[in-house]
Design an enzyme around this catalytic site. Structure first.
Site, PDB file in Angstrom:
ATOM      1  N   LYS A  53       0.891  -1.512  -0.052  1.00  0.00           N
ATOM      2  CA  LYS A  53       0.015  -0.006  -0.031  1.00  0.00           C
ATOM      3  C   LYS A  53       0.971   1.295   0.133  1.00  0.00           C
ATOM      4  O   LYS A  53       0.502   2.248  -0.582  1.00  0.00           O
ATOM      5  CB  LYS A  53      -0.961   0.031   1.286  1.00  0.00           C
ATOM      6  CG  LYS A  53      -2.153  -0.902   1.008  1.00  0.00           C
ATOM      7  CD  LYS A  53      -3.030  -0.307   0.143  1.00  0.00           C
ATOM      8  CE  LYS A  53      -4.565  -1.184   0.116  1.00  0.00           C
ATOM      9  NZ  LYS A  53      -5.450  -0.694  -0.684  1.00  0.00           N
ATOM     10  N   SER A 303       0.316 -10.056  -0.799  1.00  0.00           N
ATOM     11  CA  SER A 303       0.327  -8.542  -0.600  1.00  0.00           C
ATOM     12  C   SER A 303       0.500  -8.200   0.730  1.00  0.00           C
ATOM     13  O   SER A 303       0.477  -6.699   0.807  1.00  0.00           O
ATOM     14  CB  SER A 303      -1.082  -8.218  -1.278  1.00  0.00           C
ATOM     15  OG  SER A 303      -2.227  -8.898  -0.583  1.00  0.00           O
TER      16      SER A 303
END
Length: 401
Positions: A53, A303
């Site tokens: 992110k 992720s």
């Protein structure tokens, strides 16, 4: 807004060159054996802030002018976007306010505050938290940093695709967890521009899968609710811009069960030696749930790795049950001295670890001279469970299960 192109992703990569790390790509023998082709793991769980992110958040905030920066930024997140915004804002000298759900994992909450953001715990769901952050932005003038539905965010996440092509030039399929669609959309932009033959697959939690229905209707559809351990992809509706990228560039969308997610977290720890949160392990879950489906070599992007230790404990236990490593049994035995001891001795000889045992003689279902035993056992897997039950029945025990 126009679709993001690969030139924008390359510009983002240049901007991020001194901010993020190029995360490792590691070969996974065990997943390769399960899936029947070469499998590689892109370890974004080792990225700064523990997830991808920071890439999109930093690119978005770097693009703000001086006046916008002076007003500060605001974001809404279950945790990973929150940390990305907090760190990015700190690096750029921008005041940051982050709204998080009241039940946000404690490590994500502590890390977000540690990076210097003012955290406000609001709402029980991401949608409630998101709405509160938008109201705050309207009231204060702070710039809202969307977690996925902005060209700069999509371009920043897309830099992972450029790294994949550099690290694994012959990649056949790329698996990416998908919530709002920023990650899968950005990576698809980067990879399809240079390797249109590579298959891009979005992976969603079965109980938070907004993409299949949205693609079926041709526009973003909001789910009535989401309920999944994978809080990082628990998004009820894809963004308008990210949906267009997914619709035009993503080849397939698959969903994974909660059991598969738990087993994937467990496997990533036991065999890949990686701590991965459920959303980050969604791609591993897809490989386990759909063996042989994806053309190799496969790159599975992990992720994120930000997971509350207490939640991790629950997930490990859930994963062990799903993998047949825990077994709950009910048996009837003779109600006489030595019967229970004989049962426990037999279990030990069969290589079973007894976690707890309950013995009762008081039940309307029992006949005179019978007792019931409830057991929670630790086994070596599904085959061992079947062998155990067969052995108990062969020895004359009534197995109720």
């Amino acid at each position: 807004m126009e679709l993001v192109n690969v030139e924008r992703v390359r510009a983002a990569q240049k901007l991020l060159s001194t901010v993020v790390r190029q995360t490792p790509m590691e070969h996974s023998r065990v997943l390769g054996e399960i899936h029947g082709t070469e499998v590689y793991l892109k370890l974004e769980n080792l990225q700064r802030t523990g997830s991808f992110k920071i890439r999109g958040a930093y690119v978005r905030m770097h693009g703000l002018d001086a006046e916008e920066r002076s007003r500060g930024v605001v974001a809404a997140s279950a945790g990973n976007h929150a940390q990305g915004v907090a760190l990015g804002a700190s690096l750029l000298g921008i005041p940051a306010t982050v709204f998080m759900p009241r039940r946000a994992p404690l490590p994500k909450l502590a890390a977000t505050r540690g990076y210097g953001a003012d955290v406000k715990l609001t709402g029980e769901s991401f949608d409630e938290t998101l709405a509160a952050s938008i109201v705050f932005a309207q009231r204060t003038g702070a710039v809202f940093i969307h977690p996925f539905d902005h060209p700069d965010v999509i371009a920043g996440q897309g830099t992972i695709g450029l790294e994949i092509l550099d690290q694994l030039p012959n990649v056949g399929t790329v698996l990416l967890a998908a919530g709002g669609g920023g990650l899968v959309g950005g990576v698809a932009v980067a990879i399809k521009a240079m390797r249109p033959d590579v298959k891009i697959v979005a992976v969603q939690a079965e109980n938070a899968a907004a993409l299949p229905e949205s693609l079926g209707t041709g526009s973003p559809v909001k789910l009535p609710g989401v309920r999944t351990m994978a809080d990082g992809i628990a998004v009820a509706k894809p963004g308008a811009l990210t949906f267009r990228h997914v619709r035009d560039l993503v080849d397939d969308v698959v969903t994974v069960t909660e059991d598969s997610l738990a087993r994937a977290v467990l496997l990533s720890m036991e065999r890949a030696k990686q701590v991965v949160e459920p959303a980050g392990a969604a791609t591993i879950a897809a490989l386990m749930q759909y063996p042989g489906r994806f053309e190799g070599p496969v790159c599975a992007v992990l992720s994120g790795g930000n997971v509350d230790p207490l939640l991790l404990l629950q997930i490990i236990q859930h994963g062990m049950r799903a993998a047949g490593r825990y077994l709950a049994l009910r048996l009837r035995i003779d109600d006489k001295p030595g019967s229970l001891a004989g049962l426990l001795t037999m279990l030990g000889d069969l290589g079973v670890n007894v976690l707890d045992v309950e013995h009762t003689r008081m039940s309307d279902e029992l006949r005179l001279g019978e007792a019931e035993v409830s057991l929670n056992l630790e086994t070596r897997g599904v085959e061992h469970c079947a062998e155990l039950v067969a052995a108990l029945r062969a020895a004359g025990f009534t197995v109720l299960r």
